[in-house]
Design a protein around this motif. Structure first.
Motif, short mmCIF file in Angstrom:
data_model
loop_
_atom_site.label_atom_id
_atom_site.label_comp_id
_atom_site.label_asym_id
_atom_site.label_seq_id
_atom_site.Cartn_x
_atom_site.Cartn_y
_atom_site.Cartn_z
N SER A 566 9.90 69.82 24.46
CA SER A 566 10.04 70.80 23.39
C SER A 566 11.45 70.75 22.83
N GLY A 567 11.57 71.00 21.54
CA GLY A 567 12.89 71.00 20.92
C GLY A 567 12.82 70.95 19.40
N HIS A 568 11.84 70.26 18.87
CA HIS A 568 11.69 70.19 17.42
C HIS A 568 11.22 71.55 16.87
N GLU A 569 11.60 71.81 15.66
CA GLU A 569 11.27 73.08 15.03
C GLU A 569 10.16 72.96 14.00
N THR A 587 10.94 61.91 15.43
CA THR A 587 11.37 62.48 14.15
C THR A 587 10.42 63.60 13.77
N SER A 588 10.91 64.48 12.93
CA SER A 588 10.14 65.67 12.60
C SER A 588 10.37 66.06 11.15
N TYR A 589 9.51 66.97 10.70
CA TYR A 589 9.71 67.55 9.38
C TYR A 589 10.94 68.45 9.33
N ASP A 590 11.53 68.72 10.49
CA ASP A 590 12.77 69.52 10.50
C ASP A 590 14.01 68.68 10.18
N ARG A 591 13.79 67.41 9.76
CA ARG A 591 14.84 66.48 9.32
C ARG A 591 15.75 66.05 10.47
N SER A 592 15.31 66.16 11.68
CA SER A 592 16.12 65.77 12.84
C SER A 592 15.53 64.55 13.52
N ILE A 593 16.41 63.82 14.19
CA ILE A 593 16.02 62.67 15.02
C ILE A 593 16.55 62.93 16.43
N ARG A 594 15.67 62.83 17.39
CA ARG A 594 16.05 63.11 18.77
C ARG A 594 15.82 61.87 19.65
N ILE A 595 16.74 61.69 20.63
CA ILE A 595 16.63 60.64 21.64
C ILE A 595 16.32 61.30 22.97
N TRP A 596 15.24 60.87 23.61
CA TRP A 596 14.80 61.46 24.87
C TRP A 596 14.84 60.42 25.99
N ASP A 597 15.10 60.92 27.18
CA ASP A 597 14.93 60.12 28.40
C ASP A 597 13.63 60.58 29.04
N VAL A 598 12.61 59.74 28.96
CA VAL A 598 11.28 60.13 29.43
C VAL A 598 11.27 60.32 30.95
N SER A 600 13.63 61.55 32.95
CA SER A 600 14.17 62.86 33.31
C SER A 600 13.64 63.99 32.45
N ARG A 601 12.88 63.62 31.40
CA ARG A 601 12.31 64.61 30.48
C ARG A 601 13.40 65.42 29.79
N LYS A 602 14.51 64.80 29.47
CA LYS A 602 15.62 65.49 28.82
C LYS A 602 15.91 64.88 27.46
N CYS A 603 16.39 65.73 26.57
CA CYS A 603 16.85 65.27 25.26
C CYS A 603 18.30 64.83 25.39
N LEU A 604 18.55 63.56 25.18
CA LEU A 604 19.90 63.02 25.34
C LEU A 604 20.79 63.28 24.13
N ARG A 605 20.16 63.30 22.96
CA ARG A 605 20.97 63.44 21.76
C ARG A 605 20.09 63.89 20.60
N GLU A 606 20.73 64.58 19.63
CA GLU A 606 20.02 65.05 18.45
C GLU A 606 20.88 64.80 17.22
N PHE A 607 20.27 64.27 16.19
CA PHE A 607 20.95 64.02 14.91
C PHE A 607 20.28 64.89 13.85
N LEU A 608 21.04 65.78 13.27
CA LEU A 608 20.53 66.72 12.30
C LEU A 608 20.86 66.26 10.88
N ASN A 609 19.95 66.58 9.97
CA ASN A 609 20.16 66.34 8.54
C ASN A 609 20.52 64.88 8.24
N VAL A 610 19.86 63.98 8.93
CA VAL A 610 20.05 62.57 8.63
C VAL A 610 19.50 62.25 7.24
N HIS A 611 18.40 62.88 6.91
CA HIS A 611 17.80 62.73 5.59
C HIS A 611 17.83 64.07 4.85
N ASP A 612 17.56 63.99 3.57
CA ASP A 612 17.54 65.20 2.74
C ASP A 612 16.16 65.82 2.65
#
Length: 650
Positions: A566-569, A587-598, A600-612
């Protein structure tokens, strides 16, 4: 010049003490005990001689009236002579000094230490203090302490030491205990000890290098790093390419065999000097066991011999056009450097800021993107497909393909140059990107009654899914329809293909696994609360993204949901997964890109507003994350440094 009688006597004693008779030396060296011989010499020196009396004022520590023989070499130690004159005969001539360890007990105060010696030839007992065994005015001992031979280096061992030290109360001779008072051996018949020194055994030197390397290939990284510091031979073995190639594959990394093709300009001996090592006879002989090393992919075991031999770099890079997973991995690559570079990329993806580049070539929203390490292919609402070259250079638009009559919604291509694309015009087009522009469209497949939302391809089949709720399976060679699967109640948004099985996800919230040989439904996965938009099916991993803003990881064998991310909006629109490194990009309609470690089930990094605007598709490969958006743009995030060539990695 007048000299006193005492001076003349002292000079005579010095000259006499320097005359060492060889027979006398041999006789003394053959004595059964060194300690017994020393005390016997002192006893003999106390026997009153007939010829020369000794005066009490010259040697106050010795009782007056005792006479000494000037001809005795041992008597010279009681008089004023230099320490060099007191040196005993060489020990090395008669026995091995390194076998003796004699440690004296702590010395008591001089005034309390007395020795008694039995007289010889009827002479009565004589008692004297420790001070009588020192030189007049110098304070040096007549009987210096023994020095352990183990404390010396390359020079001959001195049996005597001139230093007065506190010693441990123990005596040993040839490794056997001595009585501390009498210096005699203690006969212990109930205990025997082996006095030989235990020496280690270098087991790797006992085997051929091939076997030693095979043994080292089973150990972990910390053990290999320790082996590098043991010796030159161990370092030579631990640095072998076979070991580091095993580590490379064991970490989940892979090699892009297509980058080794002679037609590719990206790899040559000048372009990659740090990744190529000269071939060696050892590599040639090790090629026979290369495929059996732990961590070596089973898919590569059938094709090892052609690259495990001593060949020139050019001939070793000949790779037949085949599936990348079946290509052999040459031994003449510098696998240690490649492992370090690939591991460095994984670390940079978590902490380093990426280098961002944007592709501008479409006139409308970009719905799909694919990347194989050499080129990027995008499909757009403007009905075109753009092909970009990217390897070892800035992205350049190579060609633009036209053929669809509506939006290009999905596409896939492989290393042979064959590409398939699906469109809102209900068709599937098969392309040959290596052909002339007039002959690039190979065939048009018409079976769906709605827009083709996703498409997958393997060496034997083409699988497409549509808004019409159906899944079509085509023969890749003849392009004949083999199966048409029905089971969903809504549009089939995405599919995953592996071997003879297909997983389909739909807006109805269901996820179904099919056997595409007989068209049978294997199982249905249920767990998402709303419609499912995307799916990834690789190896034993099955991952789905949904409109419920969640990502679920499933067991494809049992249908059990293993975990939920969970994490995307907003709606999770696209997924890209590397089963080797266990890294997932979403990737999501919330314009974010997330990197996960499957794992450990953790989100390693999040990039916001990469696209418009909304992000429709994403592809993740080695160091690059490439995304396509409704804002007409394609964004490339590269985490590798400028000077690091990643063209060999897959």
């Amino acid at each position: 010049m007048l000299t006193s009688d005492s001076d003349q006597a002292r000079t005579g004693r010095k000259l006499t003490s320097r005359r060492i008779n060889q027979s006398d030396r041999e006789g003394s060296d053959r004595s059964p005990s060194k300690l017994t011989r020393l005390f016997r010499g002192v006893s003999e020196s106390l026997v009153p001689p007939v010829s020369q009396p000794i005066r009490a004022n010259d040697h106050p520590g010795v009782a007056a009236g005792l006479d000494y023989d000037l001809d005795s070499r041992r008597n010279a130690g009681l008089f004023d002579v230099s320490p060099e004159d007191l040196r005993p005969p060489s020990v090395a001539e008669s026995f091995t000094t390194s076998r003796f360890t004699i440690v004296f007990p702590p010395s008591p105060p001089p005034d309390s230490l007395h020795y008694q010696f039995d007289g010889i030839q009827g002479v009565p007992h004589h008692s004297f203090s420790l001070d009588s065994l020192t030189r007049s005015g110098s304070g040096k001992r007549f009987l210096p302490r023994f020095k352990s031979p183990l404390g010396t280096t390359s020079r001959p061992t001195r049996l005597f030491s001139r230093k007065r030290k506190q010693r441990a109360a123990s005596l040993e001779l040839d490794g056997e205990p001595l009585d501390g008072e009498e210096g005699e051996l203690i006969d212990d018949e109930a205990c025997f000890m082996d006095q030989s020194i235990s020496k280690g055994m270098d087991i790797l030197r006992m085997f051929p290098d091939e076997i030693s390397i095979y043994i080292l290939s089973f150990v972990d990284m910390s053990a290999i790093l320790s082996c590098l510091r043991v010796s030159r031979h161990w370092q030579y073995l631990a640095d072998d390419n076979l070991i580091w190639r095993a580590f490379f594959y064991r970490a989940g990394f892979n090699i892009d065999a297509n980058a080794l093709r002679p037609t590719s300009t990206s790899l040559n001996p000048q372009a990659l000097p740090m990744l190529l090592t000269p071939s060696s006879p050892l590599s040639s002989s090790l090629s026979r066991i290369a495929s059996y090393l732990p961590g070596y992919p089973s898919s590569l075991r059938a094709s090892v011999t052609s690259f495990g031999t001593s060949q020139s770099v050019e001939s070793s890079l000949q790779v037949i056009r085949q599936e990348p997973a079946l290509a052999p991995a040459p031994l003449n690559l510098d696998w240690k450097s490649m492992y370090k570079a690939r591991l460095h990329i994984e670390q940079l993806m978590v902490v380093a800021p990426p280098q961002i580049a944007k592709l501008a070539g479409h006139a409308d929203a970009v719905y799909c993107v694919e990347y194989d390490g050499d080129k990027i292919v995008t499909g757009s609402r403007d009905r075109t497909i753009c092909v970009w070259t990217i390897r070892n250079s800035h992205p350049k638009l190579k060609m633009t393909l036209t053929g669809h009559q509506a939006s290009v919604l999905c596409l896939q291509f492989d290393h042979t140059g064959t590409m398939v694309s699906g469109s809102s015009d209900w068709t599937v087009i098969v392309w040959d990107m290596n052909a002339d522009p007039a002959n690039r469209v190979v065939d048009v497949l018409r079976e769906h009654k709605g827009g083709v939302l996703d498409i997958k391809m393997d060496p034997k089949r083409i699988v497409s899914c549509s808004k019409d709720t159906h899944i079509c399976i085509w023969d890749r060679t003849t392009r004949r329809l083999l199966q048409k699967l029905s089971g969903h109640d809504g549009p089939v948004n995405a599919i995953g293909l592996q071997d003879d099985r297909v997983v389909s996800v739909s807006g109805d919230g269901k996820m179904i696994m099919w056997d595409i040989v007989n068209g049978r439904r294997i199982r249905t996965f249920e767990g998402h609360e709303r419609g499912v938009a995307c799916v990834v099916y690789k190896d034993d991993w099955l991952i789905s993204g949904s409109n419920d803003k969640r990502i679920k990881i499933w067991d494809p064998k049992t249908g059990e949901c293993l975990s939920t991310l969970s994490g995307h909006e907003h709606l999770v629109r696209s997924l890209s997964f590397n089963p080797g490194t266990k890294r997932l990009v979403s990737t999501s309609y919330d314009r974010s890109i997330r990197i996960w470690d499957v794992s450990s089930r953790k989100c390693l990094r999040e990039f916001l507003n990469v696209h418009d605007s909304h992000i429709f598709d994403v592809v993740f490969r080695v160091s690059k994350i490439i995304s396509a958006s409704h804002d007409k743009g394609v964004v490339i995030m590269d985490f590798a440094p400028h000077d690091l060539d990643t063209s060999l990695f897959a």
